[in-house]
Structures are given as C-alpha cells and as structure tokens.
Design an enzyme around this catalytic site. Sequence first.
Site, PDB file in Angstrom:
ATOM      1  N   SER A 197       0.805  -1.232   0.000  1.00  0.00           N
ATOM      2  CA  SER A 197       0.000   0.000   0.000  1.00  0.00           C
ATOM      3  C   SER A 197       0.831   1.272   0.000  1.00  0.00           C
ATOM      4  CB  SER A 197      -0.961   0.011   1.187  1.00  0.00           C
ATOM      5  OG  SER A 197      -0.256   0.212   2.392  1.00  0.00           O
TER       6      SER A 197
ATOM      7  N   LYS B 257       0.973   4.765   6.789  1.00  0.00           N
ATOM      8  CA  LYS B 257       0.377   5.547   5.694  1.00  0.00           C
ATOM      9  C   LYS B 257       0.987   6.949   5.686  1.00  0.00           C
ATOM     10  CE  LYS B 257      -2.658   2.275   4.928  1.00  0.00           C
ATOM     11  NZ  LYS B 257      -2.328   1.264   3.973  1.00  0.00           N
TER      12      LYS B 257
END
Length: 186
Positions: free
Chosen positions: A65, A116
């Site tokens: 990701s 993230k």
Amino acid sequence: PRVPDQDPMDAHAPPAEPNRGAPARLAPRPLRGASALARCALVALLLALFVRGFVLEVVSIPSASMTPALEPGDQVLVNRFLYTGPRLGLLPRRSVRRGDVVLFRPPFDRRQEFVKRCVGASGDRFGGGVLPPGALWLQGDAREGSRDSRHFGAVPESALEGRVLAVLWSRSGAPGARRRILRQVR
C-alpha cells in the site's frame, strides 16, 4: 646476627618463594563476574525496552500500500517520540505534517498498526467535509490497493505511534531494493 646491607623494613616481609616455573594464577571469582554480567545484561535489556517502547522501533512493512516509497518486506525505523513524547527538550518533538509517513493504530482495530502518509490535517477538506481539530487524513501511496482514510475516515492524532524515518534493510525482492537500504523515507 644481622646481615649487612639489609633494609630494616625487609626484615618484616615474608621470605620470597623460589621460582617454580609458571606464575601462580588467582582463582576466578565466578559470583562477582556472573553478578556483574547479569547486572550489565539487565541494564542493557531495560535500556533496549525503553528505547523500543518510547524512542525508536523497527517495523516490517507487510503490504504494497505504500509502494513505491516502501515495499513489502522493508524494515523501517520509526521515531516513536516525535509526536507523543513529553515536551522536555531532550528529544525533538513536533506536530504531524502533510507528507509525513506515519505509524498509527486504525480506529476499527487498535491492536493493528498501519503505515500511511498524512495527506490532510485539521481544517483541510477531505471525504466530503472539513477535518476537525486533531484529525488527520491518512492514505497509502498506492491508492488503488490501500486500506486507508477513504475506507475508515479521519484518524485522531492520538492514534499516531510515530513517524517512519528510514528503511534500514529490505527483504523485498523488488528491483532496486538494495538502493533503498539506509535511505530516508519521504
């Protein structure tokens, strides 16, 4: 009878033993050595636990990701103190900024940790509204395959665990993985 040229202080010293080959060795003191070693090991363990828990930690990246910045198998160094430590002036402390790659606990499961990028902070417009004070919008760099704020909404700053500083080493088979070793994460 007194021996001429003898120092009177030598009369009180024990007679010297004749040289019988190798010098005598003192018996080791196993309790002192083991006890000192145990104390050193305990101090090292406590210091390592303190550093890991409050200052620095190594975390493995499990998914794609955050590609291309981070690949699955990258081992990254996380500064756990930067956002959450006390303001003592000993170590740097600051608020999260847009662009920071952060380690956090997602709102749907506080036992997990995600990595993230912060793309929005308080006052920014995301997800059809304005982010309230203390809220962050966090997304993966590989937008199409990332479970992030687009799925679970804004993340409170209190969920932050730290900032990802650098790739220490990589178990990734991706091309160029060796060039990322000891590289700062941006």
